[in-house]
Design a protein around this motif. Structure first.
Motif, PDB file in Angstrom:
ATOM      1  N   GLU A  85      -2.000  -1.018  -6.772  1.00 30.74           N
ATOM      2  CA  GLU A  85      -1.500  -2.392  -6.873  1.00 30.74           C
ATOM      3  C   GLU A  85      -0.201  -2.336  -7.663  1.00 30.74           C
ATOM      4  O   GLU A  85      -0.109  -1.625  -8.661  1.00 30.74           O
ATOM      5  N   ARG A  87       2.476  -4.911  -9.577  1.00 30.07           N
ATOM      6  CA  ARG A  87       2.597  -6.299 -10.038  1.00 30.07           C
ATOM      7  C   ARG A  87       3.797  -6.459 -10.943  1.00 30.07           C
ATOM      8  O   ARG A  87       4.326  -5.488 -11.495  1.00 30.07           O
ATOM      9  N   ASN A  88       4.208  -7.694 -11.088  1.00 33.13           N
ATOM     10  CA  ASN A  88       5.280  -8.049 -12.005  1.00 33.13           C
ATOM     11  C   ASN A  88       4.697  -7.980 -13.417  1.00 33.13           C
ATOM     12  O   ASN A  88       3.681  -8.621 -13.704  1.00 33.13           O
ATOM     13  N   HIS A  92       2.433 -11.015 -14.042  1.00 34.36           N
ATOM     14  CA  HIS A  92       1.217 -10.418 -13.484  1.00 34.36           C
ATOM     15  C   HIS A  92       0.987 -10.808 -12.028  1.00 34.36           C
ATOM     16  O   HIS A  92      -0.107 -10.586 -11.487  1.00 34.36           O
ATOM     17  N   GLU A  93       2.001 -11.354 -11.369  1.00 40.43           N
ATOM     18  CA  GLU A  93       1.902 -11.675  -9.950  1.00 40.43           C
ATOM     19  C   GLU A  93       1.878 -10.372  -9.146  1.00 40.43           C
ATOM     20  O   GLU A  93       2.694  -9.476  -9.370  1.00 40.43           O
ATOM     21  N   THR A  94       0.936 -10.267  -8.219  1.00 37.30           N
ATOM     22  CA  THR A  94       0.831  -9.072  -7.381  1.00 37.30           C
ATOM     23  C   THR A  94       1.981  -9.046  -6.381  1.00 37.30           C
ATOM     24  O   THR A  94       2.244 -10.023  -5.693  1.00 37.30           O
ATOM     25  N   THR A  97      -0.216  -4.392  -2.432  1.00 36.93           N
ATOM     26  CA  THR A  97      -1.462  -3.634  -2.566  1.00 36.93           C
ATOM     27  C   THR A  97      -1.546  -2.617  -1.429  1.00 36.93           C
ATOM     28  O   THR A  97      -1.048  -2.853  -0.332  1.00 36.93           O
TER      29      THR A  97
END
Length: 129
Positions: A85, A87-88, A92-94, A97
């Motif tokens: 994964e 993410r930022n 924490h935005e994905t 994946t």
């Protein structure tokens, strides 16, 4: 999921839409999972055999800090299957994946070789022996 590496999105990482170029991100992932597999399998001769569907969920822009997370899905006889994964780091935005990435352990003849590993090992634990 353990997040191992952070990358800072720079101008040279952007596509014409001024967002992170997918190919650049995939190269970062491939390098990161290779390093992870090399350390787990204690062998520098490891290759990427397969990546499952890659799901881009959002984009990153210049100045963003992203982090790459990796977990072990399973240990095979000659392989290690991982998931990833991205993410930022700040939101924490994905971003992306990948459900499965299969890495294969090679012997001196460049053919798949059994690695005899069955669980995650941490370098700090190896140093105690």
């Amino acid at each position: 999921m353990r997040f191992h590496t952070r990358k800072w999105v720079k101008p040279e990482d952007l596509n014409p839409n001024e967002t992170l170029f997918g190919g650049k991100l995939l190269a970062w992932i491939d390098e990161e999972v290779a390093l992870y597999a090399i350390i787990q399998l204690e062998n520098t001769k490891v290759v990427t055999k397969h990546m499952s569907e890659i799901n881009f969920m959002s984009s990153a822009k210049q100045g963003d800090i992203i982090e790459l997370g990796i977990d072990v899905v399973k240990f095979g006889k000659t392989s290690l299957t991982l998931k990833c994964e991205v993410r930022n780091k700040m939101t924490h935005e994905t971003i992306l994946t990948v459900d499965t990435i299969t890495m294969v352990n090679l012997g001196p003849d460049n053919k798949p070789k059994a690695h005899n590993k069955t669980q995650i090992e941490y370098v700090k634990d190896r140093l105690k022996n």
